[in-house]
Design a protein around this motif. Structure first.
Motif, short mmCIF file in Angstrom:
data_model
loop_
_atom_site.label_atom_id
_atom_site.label_comp_id
_atom_site.label_asym_id
_atom_site.label_seq_id
_atom_site.Cartn_x
_atom_site.Cartn_y
_atom_site.Cartn_z
N ALA A 175 0.83 -1.20 0.00
CA ALA A 175 0.00 0.00 0.00
C ALA A 175 0.86 1.25 0.00
O ALA A 175 1.94 1.28 0.62
CB ALA A 175 -0.92 0.01 1.21
N ILE A 176 0.37 2.27 -0.68
CA ILE A 176 0.99 3.59 -0.66
C ILE A 176 -0.08 4.58 -0.22
O ILE A 176 -1.21 4.54 -0.72
CB ILE A 176 1.55 3.98 -2.04
N VAL A 177 0.28 5.45 0.70
CA VAL A 177 -0.62 6.49 1.18
C VAL A 177 0.03 7.84 0.90
O VAL A 177 1.13 8.13 1.40
CB VAL A 177 -0.90 6.35 2.69
N ASN A 178 -0.61 8.65 0.08
CA ASN A 178 -0.12 9.99 -0.26
C ASN A 178 -0.89 11.03 0.54
O ASN A 178 -2.12 11.00 0.56
CB ASN A 178 -0.29 10.26 -1.75
N ILE A 179 -0.18 11.93 1.18
CA ILE A 179 -0.84 12.99 1.94
C ILE A 179 -1.06 14.20 1.02
O ILE A 179 -0.11 14.87 0.62
CB ILE A 179 -0.04 13.40 3.18
N SER A 180 -2.30 14.43 0.68
CA SER A 180 -2.68 15.57 -0.15
C SER A 180 -3.20 16.68 0.76
O SER A 180 -2.58 16.99 1.78
CB SER A 180 -3.72 15.15 -1.18
N SER A 181 -4.34 17.26 0.46
CA SER A 181 -4.90 18.35 1.25
C SER A 181 -6.29 18.66 0.74
O SER A 181 -6.63 18.35 -0.41
CB SER A 181 -4.01 19.60 1.13
N THR A 182 -7.10 19.29 1.60
CA THR A 182 -8.39 19.79 1.11
C THR A 182 -8.17 20.84 0.01
O THR A 182 -9.09 21.12 -0.76
CB THR A 182 -9.19 20.42 2.26
N ALA A 183 -6.95 21.37 -0.07
CA ALA A 183 -6.62 22.31 -1.14
C ALA A 183 -6.73 21.65 -2.51
O ALA A 183 -6.81 22.34 -3.53
CB ALA A 183 -5.21 22.85 -0.94
N ALA A 184 -6.73 20.31 -2.55
CA ALA A 184 -6.90 19.61 -3.82
C ALA A 184 -8.33 19.68 -4.31
O ALA A 184 -8.61 19.44 -5.49
CB ALA A 184 -6.48 18.15 -3.66
N MET A 185 -9.27 19.98 -3.40
CA MET A 185 -10.69 20.03 -3.75
C MET A 185 -11.23 21.45 -3.91
O MET A 185 -12.23 21.67 -4.59
CB MET A 185 -11.55 19.33 -2.68
N CYS A 186 -10.59 22.40 -3.26
CA CYS A 186 -11.10 23.76 -3.30
C CYS A 186 -9.93 24.74 -3.24
O CYS A 186 -8.88 24.45 -2.67
CB CYS A 186 -12.06 24.02 -2.14
N GLY A 187 -10.12 25.90 -3.83
CA GLY A 187 -9.07 26.89 -3.83
C GLY A 187 -8.84 27.51 -2.46
O GLY A 187 -9.74 27.56 -1.63
N ILE A 188 -7.62 27.94 -2.21
CA ILE A 188 -7.27 28.67 -1.00
C ILE A 188 -6.59 29.96 -1.42
O ILE A 188 -5.62 29.93 -2.18
CB ILE A 188 -6.32 27.85 -0.09
N PRO A 189 -7.08 31.10 -0.99
CA PRO A 189 -6.45 32.36 -1.40
C PRO A 189 -4.99 32.44 -0.98
O PRO A 189 -4.60 31.97 0.09
CB PRO A 189 -7.28 33.43 -0.65
N ASP A 190 -4.18 33.00 -1.84
CA ASP A 190 -2.78 33.29 -1.55
C ASP A 190 -1.95 32.02 -1.32
O ASP A 190 -0.99 32.03 -0.56
CB ASP A 190 -2.67 34.22 -0.34
N ARG A 191 -2.33 30.94 -1.97
CA ARG A 191 -1.59 29.67 -1.84
C ARG A 191 -1.52 28.96 -3.19
O ARG A 191 -1.68 27.75 -3.28
CB ARG A 191 -2.27 28.74 -0.84
N ALA A 192 -1.26 29.69 -4.26
CA ALA A 192 -1.37 29.15 -5.62
C ALA A 192 -0.50 27.91 -5.82
O ALA A 192 -0.97 26.88 -6.32
CB ALA A 192 -1.00 30.22 -6.64
N ALA A 193 0.76 27.98 -5.45
CA ALA A 193 1.67 26.86 -5.68
C ALA A 193 1.29 25.66 -4.82
O ALA A 193 1.33 24.51 -5.28
CB ALA A 193 3.11 27.29 -5.40
N TYR A 194 0.92 25.92 -3.59
CA TYR A 194 0.53 24.84 -2.69
C TYR A 194 -0.69 24.11 -3.21
O TYR A 194 -0.72 22.87 -3.26
CB TYR A 194 0.27 25.40 -1.29
N VAL A 195 -1.71 24.88 -3.61
CA VAL A 195 -2.94 24.27 -4.13
C VAL A 195 -2.63 23.45 -5.38
O VAL A 195 -3.13 22.32 -5.55
CB VAL A 195 -3.99 25.36 -4.43
N ALA A 196 -1.82 23.98 -6.26
CA ALA A 196 -1.47 23.26 -7.49
C ALA A 196 -0.75 21.96 -7.17
O ALA A 196 -1.03 20.91 -7.77
CB ALA A 196 -0.59 24.14 -8.37
#
Length: 250
Positions: free
Chosen positions: A132-153
């Motif tokens: 098994a592989i578990v990748n830690i993503s973020s809720t930023a993958a589902m919705c935009g966050i202001p002032d976090r363009a690179a992180y969200v991408a």
């Protein structure tokens, strides 16, 4: 002992979610490699976990160091069953204000590292017949966050890569899933508290993002990682599991 006899490699495991996951995995019977750039802190975490843990210094954007970490895992514990891609970085900025070197760094640490670690880990996991592989993503993958363009991408990329990897390696019995945490209390926020003019207001604002009106704790993400690494999730692959206190339900 849901991970009895399993060997796990965890990146970014010297603190926060990674350290909590390493601790839980050991409690559930696994042998773990605590991989982090901060080797001294990684050694402290591994030492507290006893002889079932090994600390390895690794920069997750350098292929040779990742290859060496996988090799050290196999040499120390005889194989590899589980990879948790947890290493991550966050920097403020829109596409206009983000410096190119900061953009590249975030994409490398948050996204390219998942590719590199998986590239070297998958052949070893495949030798075990399943894993098994578990990748830690973020809720930023589902919705935009202001002032976090690179992180969200970068986190959106992790979610997409998870799905693609799951299809590519399903026939090897390697299940690949992702966790999308909401706001989780960590050293990142501890540092920010020292910089903001109103620490109490800052914390209250973080809590208010979730309908349950609190921040998550690292162990709450670790328990989901345990589920995805264990046979309890044997029919789950290519999925993104959101653990955010209801943030994305709004």
């Amino acid at each position: 002992m849901r991970l009895e006899g399993k060997v796990a490699l965890l990146t970014g495991a010297a603190s926060g979610i990674g350290a909590a996951t390493a601790e839980l995995f050991v409690k559930e019977g696994a042998k773990v490699v605590v991989a982090d750039r901060n080797i001294e802190q990684a050694r402290r975490v591994a030492s507290a976990l006893g002889d079932r843990a090994l600390a390895v210094g690794v920069d997750v954007v350098i292929a040779q160091q990742i290859s060496d970490a996988v090799g050290a895992t196999v040499e120390a514990f005889g194989g590899l069953d589980i990879l948790v891609n947890n290493a991550g970085l966050g920097i403020r900025g829109s596409v206009v204000s983000t410096l190119e070197e900061d953009w590249d760094r975030i994409i490398d640490v948050n996204l390219k590292s998942v590719y590199l670690c998986s590239k070297y880990a998958i052949p070893e996991i495949a030798k075990r017949g399943k894993g098994a592989i578990v990748n830690i993503s973020s809720t930023a993958a589902m919705c935009g966050i202001p002032d976090r363009a690179a992180y969200v991408a970068s986190k959106g990329g992790v979610a997409a890569l998870t799905r693609s990897m799951a299809l590519d390696h399903a026939d090897q019995n390697i299940r690949i899933n992702s966790i999308a945490p909401g706001v989780i209390w960590s050293s990142y926020y501890e540092k920010m508290l020292k910089e903001v003019p109103d620490p109490e207001g800052f914390v209250n604002g973080l809590k208010a993002r979730a309908p349950i009106n609190r921040m998550g704790q690292p162990h709450e993400i670790a328990t989901m990682a345990l589920f995805l690494a264990s046979e309890e999730s044997s029919f789950a692959t290519g999925a993104i599991f959101t653990v955010d206190g209801g943030y994305t339900a709004r």
